[in-house]
Each structure stands twice: as structure tokens, then as C-alpha cells.
Design an enzyme around this catalytic site. Structure first.
Site, short mmCIF file in Angstrom:
data_model
loop_
_atom_site.label_atom_id
_atom_site.label_comp_id
_atom_site.label_asym_id
_atom_site.label_seq_id
_atom_site.Cartn_x
_atom_site.Cartn_y
_atom_site.Cartn_z
N ASP A 231 13.93 -50.53 57.79
CA ASP A 231 13.04 -49.38 57.92
C ASP A 231 11.59 -49.84 58.12
OD1 ASP A 231 12.49 -46.42 57.46
OD2 ASP A 231 11.27 -47.29 55.85
N GLU B 207 13.63 -50.95 62.90
CA GLU B 207 12.94 -49.76 63.39
C GLU B 207 11.49 -50.13 63.67
OE1 GLU B 207 11.63 -45.29 61.87
OE2 GLU B 207 11.47 -47.04 60.58
N TRP C 202 16.14 -56.90 77.65
CA TRP C 202 16.91 -57.68 76.67
C TRP C 202 18.03 -56.80 76.12
CZ3 TRP C 202 14.06 -61.00 72.41
CH2 TRP C 202 14.89 -62.05 72.02
N ASP D 159 14.48 -38.83 61.83
CA ASP D 159 13.03 -38.59 61.98
C ASP D 159 12.71 -37.80 63.24
OD1 ASP D 159 12.10 -39.98 59.67
OD2 ASP D 159 12.29 -41.89 60.72
#
Length: 412
Positions: free
Chosen positions: A192, A217, A287, A299
Site C-alpha cells: 500500500d 501501489e 514492461w 479507492d
């Protein structure tokens, strides 16, 4: 520390940390939303494990499993208590055992950028952790958020003490804690607020705890102009790639660049989906083996809706990410709360991905990228289109595999 004596009998501690990323055949499931803590979640999820497994998901990202100041789990305090608003430790372990039985890996949401203190220390701030396991003092908190530690190695998460990862005792404790989560039955990690501390610590934590798969994230603002989103988001995806590099390439990262571009493209701007080199314009284009693609999460969507994908185009979004390179993720709400039709359409797209062996590094040839049409061939045997304009591949050997509102997929 008593919590370290928990033995779940995990047999995969010796597995190569990079094996899952190298294989590239993952389909992830985000198994919660912002409201899940209200619904006896561990028990509810346990009933869905057979369907999650049969649908083809390889890993399910669970909400933060430990005690938190907020019910959603993102203001952790006692990291060693597995009793949370999502359910008891016992119910969590039943869920983890069911997932192991069905061969779906459990992904733990690792919230280690910040930690809510228990007692007041230096400067009258709640920057000590007396009375609970990992009883850190003010040195564990960055000087920029009220502690006696060093300055943060990343961006501040405001309003709570941010953890100082430069302290040796903090790093050692976090590694032991992550090893404990592995022993409980978690196999994968999601980091996170990865902008909050240097990626070099993520590298240390992965090397120390050996999760089978990790994703970070790293969510930062895209580039905008007075008309909206810039066509060129290279600097945005480069930041995410720099973070992946910082982890020693051990972690993947959520492809926020692709999300940003895709949710504008579906509004009649499909030219955005081909960059100046003719490749996909997100992390996926540069990538793909480290790019975790997604449409929405707890979110961006759910009841928070900070940055939602246009809901009438959601299945087009899945037709894109589930046929393309990268590591696709399906969001709980879309799979279980939006009705059987979208659930079944997503499963069909997943079936095609597996049947035709599309993986994170599959080659892609973009055929069309116009205002109302995008079309591409992925690998040798999958062709797809999204958008209002009608289109189909020229060659006769293509057979329609599935189609729906503004999308179609063919296979050989």
C-alpha cells in the site's frame, strides 16, 4: 514474540521469488471493496472461494488483515492481531485454508507506510507504540511526521505517524512480521502507498519474507493540459518503472497509466491506445511482465469513487485488459455486485485468455486506433476490437469467440 510462533505449515518457503512473475500467467482478483468490513467479510468470501477458483483466478487480494484504527484497515496499529473489522482470526484462517485447498493464493495488503500510535511521546504526539507487540518508540516515526527518526524516504501520508524504514530495528521487525504473515497462509503481498518509502526497502522485505508474488501501489498524478489528459504519459509510466527497478525488479506495480488512458479512450478517443512507437501507452507497453492492469479498485471505484472508470464502458475495459499483455486484475464489485451478465462475460474473456495462452509478455500488434475503434492481434491466435465502429478481421480463419456491448473477440 508469541505471534511469531504461529505455524500454518506453509510448504512453499523455498519457492523462487521470481517464478510467478517469470511465468506471467496470473489473473488477479481484488476480493473486497471500501464497504466490505460491514459484512462479516471473511465468512462471506469463504463461500465464494470455489467460484473464484473455477473462474480461473490465481491470486485473491484480501483487505488488510490486522487490527486497525479505521475499520477498512488502512490505519494499522496492532500489526500482530488478526482480529479486524473483516472478522476474527479464526474465520480468517478458515478462509486461508479454503483458498489453499482450491489453489488460489491469498494476497495480503501490506500497510507499512504509517502506523497509528498508542501513547503520547516526544512533542505530545501519539508517536509511541507501548502496550502492543512491536512496541516501537519515537525513533520509528519520521521526523517530518512528529517522530525522532530520520526524514522520510518518500512522500508523507498526512495525519498519522509515518514509519521510518531507515531504522534497522524497524526493518528487522517488519521482515519478521511479514514472515509471520507468510506462515499464517498469505502467499502474495500488495504494498500500500508505495510512494511513501523507498523501493529499496520493498526489495529488502521481499527478499526477507519471500512472497510468491508482489505488487506495489505507486499512484501519482498523470499529466494534464487545459483540454484534459495529455496524449503522452511517458513520464508517468517512467515513474512507476523506476519504482519497479528500485525493488530489484522483484515486484510488479499497478498500471495506473493504462487505467488513466483507457478510461479516456473508451469515451471516443481510442487513438490514445497507441503510443508514438505503436505500442500500448501504459506500463504494459514498456514492461508488461511487471504491469498489473486494472479497471477500478476500492479507492478509484466503490463508494469512494475517487477516479472511477465510466460505468457504461466497464466491460470494454475488461475486453482490453483480459486480452492484452500484462497481469490483469478483476474488481470484486464488477464480478459479484453488477449482476450475472457481467460476471459471465468476464469469465468468458478469462477463458479465452487461458485457452489461447495469453500471458504477461504476449506480443501485440495494434491494427486500428481511431476515435471510435481500437483493434489488435495478441499472440498468434487472439484478435479483438472495442468501440462503436463495426470491424472484423479480414482472414477467414478467425472465429468469433465472444462479443458484447461495444466489444468482440475472435480466435483461431
Amino acid at each position: 514474540m508469541d505471534y511469531l510462533n504461529n505455524n500454518f505449515g506453509d510448504s512453499d518457503q523455498q519457492v523462487d521469488v521470481g517464478a510467478v512473475i517469470h511465468d506471467g500467467r496470473e489473473i488477479l482478483f481484488q476480493a473486497f471493496n471500501w464497504e466490505s468490513h460491514k459484512y462479516d467479510w471473511w465468512r462471506d468470501l469463504e463461500t465464494k472461494v470455489p467460484d473464484i477458483a473455477n473462474s480461473g483466478f490465481t491470486s485473491a487480494w484480501l483487505p488488510p488483515p490486522t487490527h486497525s484504527f479505521s475499520p477498512e484497515g488502512y490505519l494499522p496499529q496492532n500489526l500482530c492481531s488478526l482480529n479486524s473489522a473483516y472478522g476474527s482470526e479464526q474465520l480468517l484462517k478458515i478462509l486461508l485454508q479454503k483458498m489453499q485447498q482450491y489453489k488460489v493464493r491469498a494476497m495480503a495488503d501490506i500497510v507499512i507506510n504509517h502506523r497509528v500510535g498508542t501513547t503520547q511521546g516526544h512533542g505530545g504526539k501519539y508517536n509511541r507504540y507501548d502496550g502492543i507487540p512491536l512496541p516501537w518508540d519515537e525513533r520509528a516515526v519520521t521526523s517530518c511526521t512528529g517522530g525522532l527518526g530520520n526524514r522520510s524516504t518518500g512522500d508523507n501520508f498526512h495525519g498519522v505517524p509515518n514509519i521510518d524504514h531507515t531504522q534497522d530495528f524497524v526493518c528487522k521487525d517488519i521482515i519478521k512480521w511479514l514472515q509471520w504473515l507468510r506462515s499464517v497462509g498469505f502467499k502474495d503481498f500488495r504494498f500500500d502507498f508505495a510512494r511513501g518509502y523507498s523501493a529499496t526497502y520493498v526489495k529488502e522485505y521481499i527478499e526477507g519474507a519471500k512472497p510468491l508474488f508482489s505488487v506495489g501501489e505507486y499512484w501519482d498524478s498523470c499529466n494534464y493540459n487545459s483540454y484534459g489528459l495529455d496524449y503522452n504519459q511517458d513520464s508517468h509510466r517512467q515513474q512507476i518503472i523506476n519504482w519497479i527497478d528500485g525493488t530489484g525488479q522483484l515486484s510488479a506495480a499497478f498500471d495506473f497509466t493504462t487505467k488513466a488512458i483507457l478510461q479516456e479512450a473508451v469515451k471516443g478517443q481510442f487513438w490514445r491506445l497507441r503510443d508514438q512507437q505503436g505500442k500500448p501507452p501504459g506500463v504494459m507497453g514498456w514492461w508488461p511482465s511487471r504491469a498489473v492492469t486494472f479497471i477500478d479498485n476500492h479507492d478509484t471505484g466503490s463508494t469512494q469513487a475517487h477516479w472511477p472508470f465510466p460505468s457504461n464502458h466497464t466491460i470494454e475495459g475488461y475486453a482490453y485488459i483480459l486480452t492484452h499483455p500484462g497481469i490483469p486484475t478483476v474488481f470484486y464489485d464488477h464480478f459479484y455486485d453488477w449482476g450475472d451478465s457481467i460476471h459471465d462475460q468476464i469469465v468468458k474473456l478469462m477463458d479465452i485468455r487461458k485457452r489461447q495462452d495469453i500471458h504477461s509478455r504476449s506480443p501485440i500488434r495494434i491494427l486500428e486506433a481511431q476515435s471510435n475503434l481500437y483493434a489488435a492481434i495478441i499472440g498468434e491466435k487472439v484478435c479483438m476490437k472495442i468501440g462503436d465502429d463495426s470491424w472484423c478481421p479480414n482472414e477467414r480463419e478467425w472465429t468469433l469467440a465472444t462479443s458484447g456491448h461495444r466489444y468482440a473477440v475472435w480466435e483461431k
